[in-house]
Design an enzyme around this catalytic site. Structure first.
Site: not given
Ligand code: A3P
Length: 302
Positions: A48, A51, A107, A130, A196
């Site tokens: 989260k 990634t 991870h 983040r 992030y």
């Molecule tokens: P939020 O839940 O705050 O919206 P991961 O990819 O590590 O699982 O992290 C997920 C987080 O990255 C989520 O945050 C998601 O919405 C955000 N996210 C996914 N794709 C993204 C993108 N293309 N640009 C920016 N943030 C993104």
């Protein structure tokens, strides 16, 4: 632990929490069998932290001369399916069969990456982190979607208390971040450390930096032709969430759990946690953050 976010039980292995599914087997296999190549690129992160975005940006940057933007694979494939998630992949695939350069994701905590990866002077690691408040909220809301209907929900208060105590998938979160941070201080040419929030603020600068770090700097012609902007547009939250592939289908990293593609996207904003956490929760996590980071020289992005 008898409490966990996605699954009710987590295993603590060498200080980090793992789900008792094949990912755990993968982490053991990774350490035991994986042989690093000097051309390997590892995208590492705690869950989260961005990634999905980092995978899209790196895949698009590395393969920019291979694909047209109009017919790019990222328009029809979720970023997670553009590269192996090593922790899960290694349990039933031959990583030796992957062509070089291998673009891999993990991870895992730095200390639990394959020894040969950590010791190879040439293979590269890109880490994204983040701020912990947004990570917790993103993780909690994501986990609640994944738990249902197999496991009963847990309250945000309970999950928050666990997170503060370090119990979360691949956590403790602070130790995860600081492990990579310390490794980066020792080998800055091997590890790129991204935040992030800073990437959201100035994505052009960071994608340029990423390309240089990976040995594929953008040429003056590419910059003039707007290639960086095309990559950013393709990988943007708005673009990825608008795609058909993000609304249907699932990613089965492991046989036990298939994750709906839409679940990888929520808001994609910096600071959304203030809409979910109470002032007391914010104060508690800020205090823990301050204590954990004291003397490390590290600060999260805001
Ligand atoms: P939020 O839940 O705050 O919206 P991961 O990819 O590590 O699982 O992290 C997920 C987080 O990255 C989520 O945050 C998601 O919405 C955000 N996210 C996914 N794709 C993204 C993108 N293309 N640009 C920016 N943030 C993104």
């Amino acid at each position: 632990s008898d409490k966990g976010l996605i699954v009710p039980t987590l295993i603590n292995y060498k200080g980090f929490w793992y789900p008792p599914i094949s990912i755990f087997k993968g982490v053991l296999l990774m350490q035991d069998q994986f042989k690093a190549r000097s051309t390997d690129i590892f995208l590492c992160s705690a869950p989260k932290t961005g990634t999905t975005w980092l995978k899209a940006l790196t895949f698009a940057t590395m393969n920019r001369s291979k694909f047209e933007f109009a017919t790019h694979p990222l328009l029809t494939t979720v970023p997670h399916n553009c590269m192996p998630y090593l922790d899960a992949y290694i349990t039933d695939h031959d990583v030796e069969a992957l062509p070089s350069p291998r673009l891999l994701s993990s991870h895992s905590a730095y200390s639990l990456l394959p020894k040969s990866t950590r010791e190879s002077p040439d293979c590269k690691i890109v880490y994204i982190c983040r701020n912990p408040k947004d990570v917790f909220v993103s993780d909690y809301l994501f986990s609640m979607k994944l738990r249902a209907p197999m496991f009963p929900p847990i309250s945000m208060e309970e999950a928050f208390d666990l997170f503060c105590k370090g119990v979360c998938l691949y956590g403790p979160y602070f130790e995860h971040v600081l492990g990579y941070w310390k490794a980066r201080l020792e080998s800055p040419e091997k590890i790129l450390f991204l935040k992030y929030e800073e990437m959201r603020r100035d994505p052009v600068k960071h994608v340029k930096h990423l390309a240089e770090f990976l040995g594929k700097p953008f040429s003056a012609e590419e910059e003039k032709a707007g290639v960086i902007e095309e990559i950013l547009k393709l990988c943007s939250f708005d673009k990825l969430t608008s795609l058909e592939v993000s609304k249907t289908g699932k990613v089965a990293f492991v046989p036990e759990i298939a994750i709906g593609n839409e679940t990888f996207y929520r808001k994609g904003k910096v600071g959304d946690s203030k809409n979910h956490l109470t002032p007391e929760m914010i104060e508690r996590l800020d205090k823990i953050t301050e204590e954990k980071l004291k003397g490390t020289g590290f600060a999260f992005g805001e």
